[in-house]
Write a protein that holds these residues in place. Structure first.
Motif, short mmCIF file in Angstrom:
data_model
loop_
_atom_site.label_atom_id
_atom_site.label_comp_id
_atom_site.label_asym_id
_atom_site.label_seq_id
_atom_site.Cartn_x
_atom_site.Cartn_y
_atom_site.Cartn_z
N LEU A 145 36.56 40.86 -21.52
CA LEU A 145 37.34 41.03 -22.74
C LEU A 145 38.12 42.33 -22.76
CD1 LEU A 145 35.27 39.62 -25.75
CD2 LEU A 145 37.33 38.70 -24.71
N ASP A 146 37.56 43.39 -22.19
CA ASP A 146 38.29 44.65 -22.15
C ASP A 146 39.62 44.49 -21.41
OD1 ASP A 146 36.32 45.91 -23.52
OD2 ASP A 146 35.54 47.09 -21.84
N GLN A 147 39.58 43.78 -20.30
CA GLN A 147 40.80 43.56 -19.54
C GLN A 147 41.76 42.65 -20.30
OE1 GLN A 147 39.02 42.11 -15.95
NE2 GLN A 147 38.95 44.13 -14.99
N ALA A 148 41.23 41.64 -20.97
CA ALA A 148 42.08 40.77 -21.79
C ALA A 148 42.77 41.57 -22.88
CB ALA A 148 41.25 39.65 -22.39
N GLN A 149 42.02 42.49 -23.50
CA GLN A 149 42.59 43.33 -24.54
C GLN A 149 43.69 44.22 -23.98
OE1 GLN A 149 41.59 43.69 -28.20
NE2 GLN A 149 43.71 44.29 -27.80
N THR A 150 43.48 44.76 -22.79
CA THR A 150 44.48 45.63 -22.16
C THR A 150 45.77 44.86 -21.90
OG1 THR A 150 42.73 46.91 -21.09
CG2 THR A 150 44.95 47.16 -20.22
N VAL A 151 45.65 43.64 -21.37
CA VAL A 151 46.84 42.84 -21.12
C VAL A 151 47.52 42.47 -22.42
CG1 VAL A 151 47.74 40.76 -20.02
CG2 VAL A 151 45.80 41.94 -19.01
N LEU A 152 46.76 42.24 -23.47
CA LEU A 152 47.34 41.95 -24.78
C LEU A 152 48.16 43.13 -25.28
CD1 LEU A 152 47.67 40.11 -27.25
CD2 LEU A 152 45.53 41.05 -28.14
N TYR A 153 47.62 44.35 -25.16
CA TYR A 153 48.40 45.52 -25.54
C TYR A 153 49.69 45.61 -24.73
CZ TYR A 153 44.48 47.49 -28.22
OH TYR A 153 43.48 47.71 -29.14
N GLY A 154 49.59 45.27 -23.45
CA GLY A 154 50.78 45.28 -22.61
C GLY A 154 51.81 44.27 -23.05
N THR A 155 51.35 43.13 -23.55
CA THR A 155 52.27 42.10 -24.03
C THR A 155 52.97 42.55 -25.30
OG1 THR A 155 50.83 40.44 -23.03
CG2 THR A 155 52.47 39.65 -24.60
N TYR A 156 52.24 43.21 -26.20
CA TYR A 156 52.91 43.83 -27.35
C TYR A 156 53.95 44.83 -26.85
CZ TYR A 156 49.67 42.08 -30.96
OH TYR A 156 48.97 41.29 -31.83
N GLY A 157 53.62 45.54 -25.77
CA GLY A 157 54.52 46.54 -25.24
C GLY A 157 55.85 45.99 -24.78
N ILE A 158 55.89 44.72 -24.39
CA ILE A 158 57.14 44.11 -23.96
C ILE A 158 58.15 44.08 -25.10
CG2 ILE A 158 58.18 41.95 -23.11
CD1 ILE A 158 55.54 41.42 -21.64
N LEU A 159 57.67 43.98 -26.33
CA LEU A 159 58.57 43.98 -27.50
C LEU A 159 59.34 45.28 -27.62
CD1 LEU A 159 56.20 42.35 -30.15
CD2 LEU A 159 58.02 41.21 -28.87
N ILE A 160 58.76 46.37 -27.13
CA ILE A 160 59.40 47.68 -27.28
C ILE A 160 59.87 48.25 -25.95
CG2 ILE A 160 58.18 48.29 -29.40
CD1 ILE A 160 56.19 49.87 -27.76
N ASP A 161 59.64 47.53 -24.86
CA ASP A 161 60.09 47.98 -23.54
C ASP A 161 61.49 47.43 -23.30
OD1 ASP A 161 60.19 48.91 -20.90
OD2 ASP A 161 59.36 47.04 -20.14
N GLY A 162 62.49 48.28 -23.43
CA GLY A 162 63.87 47.82 -23.33
C GLY A 162 64.45 47.52 -24.71
N LEU A 163 65.65 46.98 -24.73
CA LEU A 163 66.39 46.79 -25.98
C LEU A 163 66.51 45.33 -26.40
CD1 LEU A 163 69.35 49.26 -25.24
CD2 LEU A 163 67.28 49.71 -26.58
#
Length: 460
Positions: free
Chosen positions: A45-63
């Motif tokens: 679950l820790d790794q799943a949570q990390t990937v989830l945070y990364g997916t939220y990050g796609i919303l703000i990575d770039g324009l």
């Protein structure tokens, strides 16, 4: 769309302890983007949570999510036009004559499918975890499904005939991570809606309660479902869900309209889901882009002339030039910025979703007036008073322009929907060569790489 033989997942490595609780963290407090191969990502679950945070990050990575998508749809609609640095690529959207090789198409389309791939990776791998803590497991899956639903909905509105449930021109649905170079054809509009609604139902039942505007919640999922149902023309169900969100104690309208855009991401009362920004990693330059490449339209400036929201929405420079005051620079920890947020959904829009849905679905003029007037009362405008359904429908569409104009192009999709319903002729507002211009062409590269397995939209 770029097809990958090896899945590359964008991860944002979160500072601090990652655990399996539903506690939220500040997503602006993150390290740069990293890439991790598929076989080393999610085994707990820790790794799943990390990937989830990364997916939220796609919303703000770039324009793509925070600037390009809202800007091009606002230019297709009524409230924005190319700015002083805008050129032929921007003018194509303003003139509703976009070619399949337009830069913005490829950028937005690719980024959205990149997010879908990450979301699918989370969903498929987390579902297989054999663990005792099923609540957080289901919450992680639910958040990923809500992000998948949001992105599929955005893709459908831009590139699919979302207004025709019988149309074959849906989108390429992604329910599994890309593991090879196989090409999927488009699905129907009906099938697209079905997956979006299935994902949102799971999120409503399993996502965390609302606690932070930077993360999806069961409340956001319910609000988004009401919007999807409005587009699908399931008006009674849309009205019911929107009213449930309105009656929730978690979100209320801001005391004044201007506070939406002065608070931004701090202590907001009515935002349901938005992107963060800061003065370190996430300086997305949105305010600069929204005055250099994408400016306010003459129509919008004139439209707001006698509305009480004008000063909050429009600013003037010392030379008399207009600026989008909703995104006119902000501060973070006292530092002036040109970075800014993207509001994916706010409570004011939910009121207007309810107003339209309850009117179209139940012919309930009183309830519809109540919802519109709640928004107008907050903005200190005079209240509406009519018993004419058509007049009220027109007023609701105009209220969307007043309240949400020059933000994310919502008025464009309203023009399309009202045109299809026969309430207006869209050509009275934007000159279109044909109804094929109600949606955008798929990027040229997507069609070419698919060997025409993926069908281009009609007349492109």
């Amino acid at each position: 769309m770029k097809l990958f033989k090896t899945i590359i997942l964008t991860l944002i490595v979160v500072l601090g302890l990652l655990n399996t609780s539903c506690e939220v963290i500040d997503v602006t407090d993150v390290d740069p983007v990293y890439q991790v191969s598929e076989d080393k990502v999610i085994t707990n679950l820790d790794q799943a949570q990390t990937v989830l945070y990364g997916t939220y990050g796609i919303l703000i990575d770039g324009l793509e999510y925070a600037v390009y998508a809202p800007a091009i749809t606002s230019m297709m609609g009524l409230t924005m036009q190319p700015g002083i640095w805008g050129g032929s690529s921007e003018n194509a959207f303003f003139n509703n004559d976009v070619s399949s090789d337009n830069f913005y198409l490829e950028a937005i389309y690719t980024k959205m499918y990149f997010l879908l791939n990450n979301a699918n990776h989370i969903i498929s791998k987390t579902e297989k975890l054999e663990i005792i803590e099923t609540q957080r497991k289901n919450e992680i899956i639910a958040e990923a499904k809500a992000l998948r639903a949001l992105t599929h909905f955005y893709l459908l509105r831009l590139w699919g005939q979302f207004y025709d449930g019988n149309s074959e021109y849906g989108i390429v649905l992604k329910e599994q991570p890309i593991s090879d170079a196989s090409i999927q054809p488009r699905t129907t509009v009906q099938a697209t809606y079905e997956l979006i609604l299935d994902d949102l139902d799971f999120a409503i039942d399993n996502a965390p309660d609302f606690s932070n505007t930077f993360y999806v919640s069961n409340l956001f999922a319910k609000a988004l479902k009401s919007k999807v149902l409005l587009y699908k023309k399931d008006y009674e169900a849309a009205a019911q869900l929107a009213l449930e969100v309105i009656n929730s104690s978690d979100r209320t309208l801001e005391d004044t309209f201007s506070e939406i855009f002065t608070k931004k991401i701090i202590d907001t009362k009515e935002v349901l889901f938005q992107t963060p920004f800061d003065n370190l990693n996430d300086r997305n330059n949105k305010a600069f882009m929204f005055r250099s490449y994408f400016g306010l339209s003459e129509y919008y400036v004139s439209f707001l002339e006698n509305d009480a929201r004008k000063d909050a929405a429009i600013a003037y420079t010392s030379t008399g030039s207009v600026r989008n005051n909703k995104f006119n620079g902000s501060t973070y920890n006292g530092v002036p910025l040109t970075a800014d947020t993207e509001y994916f959904l706010r409570l004011d829009e939910v009121y207007l979703i309810y107003a339209e849905a309850v009117l179209r679905g139940n012919d309930d003029i009183d309830q519809s007036l109540w919802a519109v007037n709640k928004v107008r009362e907050r903005s200190t405008n005079s209240l509406l008073d009519t018993s004419d359904k058509d007049e009220l429908l027109a007023a609701i569409r105009e209220e969307k322009v007043f309240e949400l104009g020059a933000e994310s192009g919502e008025e464009w999709f309203d023009l399309v929907r009202y045109h299809i319903e026969g309430d207006i002729d869209i050509n009275d507002y934007k000159t279109l060569s044909s109804d094929s211009k109600l949606i955008l062409p798929l990027p040229f590269q997507t069609i070419q790489l698919s060997n025409n397995i993926i069908k281009q939209n009609p007349d492109y």
